[in-house]
Motif scaffolding. Structure first.
Motif, PDB file in Angstrom:
ATOM      1  N   ASP A   1       0.838  -1.201   0.000  1.00 42.98           N
ATOM      2  CA  ASP A   1       0.000   0.000   0.000  1.00 42.98           C
ATOM      3  C   ASP A   1       0.877   1.256   0.000  1.00 42.98           C
ATOM      4  N   ALA A   2       0.268   2.408  -0.203  1.00 43.80           N
ATOM      5  CA  ALA A   2       1.000   3.666  -0.356  1.00 43.80           C
ATOM      6  C   ALA A   2       1.793   4.012   0.896  1.00 43.80           C
ATOM      7  N   PHE A   3       1.236   3.768   2.073  1.00 39.81           N
ATOM      8  CA  PHE A   3       1.938   4.089   3.320  1.00 39.81           C
ATOM      9  C   PHE A   3       3.215   3.275   3.432  1.00 39.81           C
ATOM     10  N   GLN A   4       3.127   1.973   3.172  1.00 41.34           N
ATOM     11  CA  GLN A   4       4.313   1.126   3.244  1.00 41.34           C
ATOM     12  C   GLN A   4       5.330   1.514   2.180  1.00 41.34           C
ATOM     13  N   GLN A   5       4.853   1.856   0.995  1.00 37.81           N
ATOM     14  CA  GLN A   5       5.762   2.269  -0.069  1.00 37.81           C
ATOM     15  C   GLN A   5       6.548   3.504   0.359  1.00 37.81           C
ATOM     16  N   ASN A   6       5.880   4.464   1.005  1.00 33.87           N
ATOM     17  CA  ASN A   6       6.573   5.665   1.473  1.00 33.87           C
ATOM     18  C   ASN A   6       7.605   5.332   2.540  1.00 33.87           C
ATOM     19  N   VAL A   7       7.271   4.444   3.459  1.00 34.90           N
ATOM     20  CA  VAL A   7       8.227   4.059   4.503  1.00 34.90           C
ATOM     21  C   VAL A   7       9.435   3.373   3.885  1.00 34.90           C
ATOM     22  N   ILE A   8       9.191   2.499   2.910  1.00 40.43           N
ATOM     23  CA  ILE A   8      10.300   1.802   2.251  1.00 40.43           C
ATOM     24  C   ILE A   8      11.180   2.790   1.502  1.00 40.43           C
ATOM     25  N   VAL A   9      10.573   3.722   0.792  1.00 46.37           N
ATOM     26  CA  VAL A   9      11.337   4.718   0.047  1.00 46.37           C
ATOM     27  C   VAL A   9      12.169   5.569   0.994  1.00 46.37           C
ATOM     28  N   MET A  10      11.573   6.022   2.084  1.00 40.08           N
ATOM     29  CA  MET A  10      12.312   6.852   3.036  1.00 40.08           C
ATOM     30  C   MET A  10      13.441   6.052   3.689  1.00 40.08           C
ATOM     31  N   SER A  11      13.219   4.770   3.940  1.00 39.90           N
ATOM     32  CA  SER A  11      14.274   3.927   4.508  1.00 39.90           C
ATOM     33  C   SER A  11      15.413   3.751   3.520  1.00 39.90           C
ATOM     34  N   MET A  12      15.061   3.562   2.259  1.00 39.31           N
ATOM     35  CA  MET A  12      16.090   3.438   1.223  1.00 39.31           C
ATOM     36  C   MET A  12      16.895   4.732   1.122  1.00 39.31           C
ATOM     37  N   CYS A  13      16.224   5.858   1.278  1.00 34.32           N
ATOM     38  CA  CYS A  13      16.915   7.146   1.238  1.00 34.32           C
ATOM     39  C   CYS A  13      17.948   7.238   2.346  1.00 34.32           C
ATOM     40  N   SER A  14      17.556   6.809   3.529  1.00 32.20           N
ATOM     41  CA  SER A  14      18.486   6.904   4.654  1.00 32.20           C
ATOM     42  C   SER A  14      19.643   5.925   4.498  1.00 32.20           C
ATOM     43  N   ILE A  15      19.372   4.735   3.949  1.00 29.53           N
ATOM     44  CA  ILE A  15      20.445   3.752   3.747  1.00 29.53           C
ATOM     45  C   ILE A  15      21.416   4.225   2.673  1.00 29.53           C
ATOM     46  N   LEU A  16      20.881   4.699   1.573  1.00 33.13           N
ATOM     47  CA  LEU A  16      21.708   5.060   0.428  1.00 33.13           C
ATOM     48  C   LEU A  16      22.121   6.526   0.410  1.00 33.13           C
ATOM     49  N   SER A  17      21.667   7.286   1.390  1.00 32.42           N
ATOM     50  CA  SER A  17      21.941   8.728   1.463  1.00 32.42           C
ATOM     51  C   SER A  17      21.526   9.432   0.174  1.00 32.42           C
ATOM     52  N   LEU A  18      20.341   9.110  -0.296  1.00 28.33           N
ATOM     53  CA  LEU A  18      19.806   9.726  -1.502  1.00 28.33           C
ATOM     54  C   LEU A  18      18.631  10.619  -1.153  1.00 28.33           C
ATOM     55  N   SER A  19      18.293  11.483  -2.073  1.00 30.40           N
ATOM     56  CA  SER A  19      17.090  12.287  -1.882  1.00 30.40           C
ATOM     57  C   SER A  19      15.880  11.417  -2.191  1.00 30.40           C
ATOM     58  N   PRO A  20      14.742  11.667  -1.518  1.00 31.35           N
ATOM     59  CA  PRO A  20      13.541  10.878  -1.786  1.00 31.35           C
ATOM     60  C   PRO A  20      13.119  10.910  -3.250  1.00 31.35           C
ATOM     61  N   PHE A  21      13.332  12.032  -3.932  1.00 36.37           N
ATOM     62  CA  PHE A  21      12.936  12.163  -5.324  1.00 36.37           C
ATOM     63  C   PHE A  21      13.673  11.142  -6.196  1.00 36.37           C
ATOM     64  N   ARG A  22      14.994  10.991  -5.988  1.00 35.41           N
ATOM     65  CA  ARG A  22      15.781  10.039  -6.788  1.00 35.41           C
ATOM     66  C   ARG A  22      15.337   8.608  -6.536  1.00 35.41           C
ATOM     67  N   VAL A  23      15.003   8.285  -5.282  1.00 30.03           N
ATOM     68  CA  VAL A  23      14.565   6.925  -4.964  1.00 30.03           C
ATOM     69  C   VAL A  23      13.214   6.654  -5.605  1.00 30.03           C
ATOM     70  N   TYR A  24      12.298   7.614  -5.581  1.00 20.55           N
ATOM     71  CA  TYR A  24      10.996   7.438  -6.222  1.00 20.55           C
ATOM     72  C   TYR A  24      11.167   7.167  -7.721  1.00 20.55           C
ATOM     73  N   ILE A  25      12.053   7.894  -8.348  1.00 21.48           N
ATOM     74  CA  ILE A  25      12.267   7.703  -9.779  1.00 21.48           C
ATOM     75  C   ILE A  25      12.809   6.283 -10.046  1.00 21.48           C
ATOM     76  N   CYS A  26      13.772   5.860  -9.251  1.00 25.28           N
ATOM     77  CA  CYS A  26      14.335   4.514  -9.412  1.00 25.28           C
ATOM     78  C   CYS A  26      13.300   3.437  -9.145  1.00 25.28           C
ATOM     79  N   ALA A  27      12.426   3.656  -8.173  1.00 28.69           N
ATOM     80  CA  ALA A  27      11.447   2.644  -7.795  1.00 28.69           C
ATOM     81  C   ALA A  27      10.358   2.468  -8.844  1.00 28.69           C
ATOM     82  N   TYR A  28      10.075   3.511  -9.617  1.00 30.69           N
ATOM     83  CA  TYR A  28       8.977   3.426 -10.565  1.00 30.69           C
ATOM     84  C   TYR A  28       9.428   3.315 -12.027  1.00 30.69           C
ATOM     85  N   VAL A  29      10.710   3.225 -12.275  1.00 30.03           N
ATOM     86  CA  VAL A  29      11.198   3.101 -13.661  1.00 30.03           C
ATOM     87  C   VAL A  29      11.285   1.650 -14.034  1.00 30.03           C
TER      88      VAL A  29
END
Length: 120
Positions: free
Chosen positions: A92-120
């Motif tokens: 669901d959308a809530f879990q997707q946001n938590v996963i994206v934000m967690s990936m951002c913290s692990i990879l030290s990326l901006s949320p925008f870059r992770v969203y683009i990678c996740a949906y390409v």
């Protein structure tokens, strides 16, 4: 009353467990048990990030991840892996946001870059 319960659940009295069954029915129908059961049901409904790993324990999941990747996974990686759905199913959308934000913290990326990678 017992005859109705035994008949309803197709309980075989010949196995000698009638006393055990009576104990369990008394336990489950007691006020304390019902109160705890209701509270647990409410608490489970509040869980916003349920794991989708089924009966697989975190230790087993960690072991399988270590075997697959050749290194011990972090707690965050195990957490994220346990929240993934089976192939073809979306979280669901809530879990997707938590996963994206967690990936951002692990990879030290901006949320925008992770969203683009996740949906390409």
């Amino acid at each position: 009353m017992w005859d109705i319960i035994l008949e309803k659940f197709n309980f075989d009295v010949s196995k000698g467990r009638k006393d055990e069954w009576k104990y369990l029915v008394n336990l489950w129908s007691g006020d304390d048990f019902q109160k705890k059961s209701t509270q647990n049901k409410i608490n489970r409904s509040k869980c916003s990030l349920p794991p989708y790993s089924g009966t697989k324990t975190y230790a087993r999941l960690r072991y399988e991840m270590e075997k697959k990747n050749g290194k011990a996974p972090s707690r965050v990686e195990v957490f994220l892996e346990s929240r993934k759905r089976k192939k073809g199913k979306q979280v669901d959308a809530f879990q997707q946001n938590v996963i994206v934000m967690s990936m951002c913290s692990i990879l030290s990326l901006s949320p925008f870059r992770v969203y683009i990678c996740a949906y390409v």
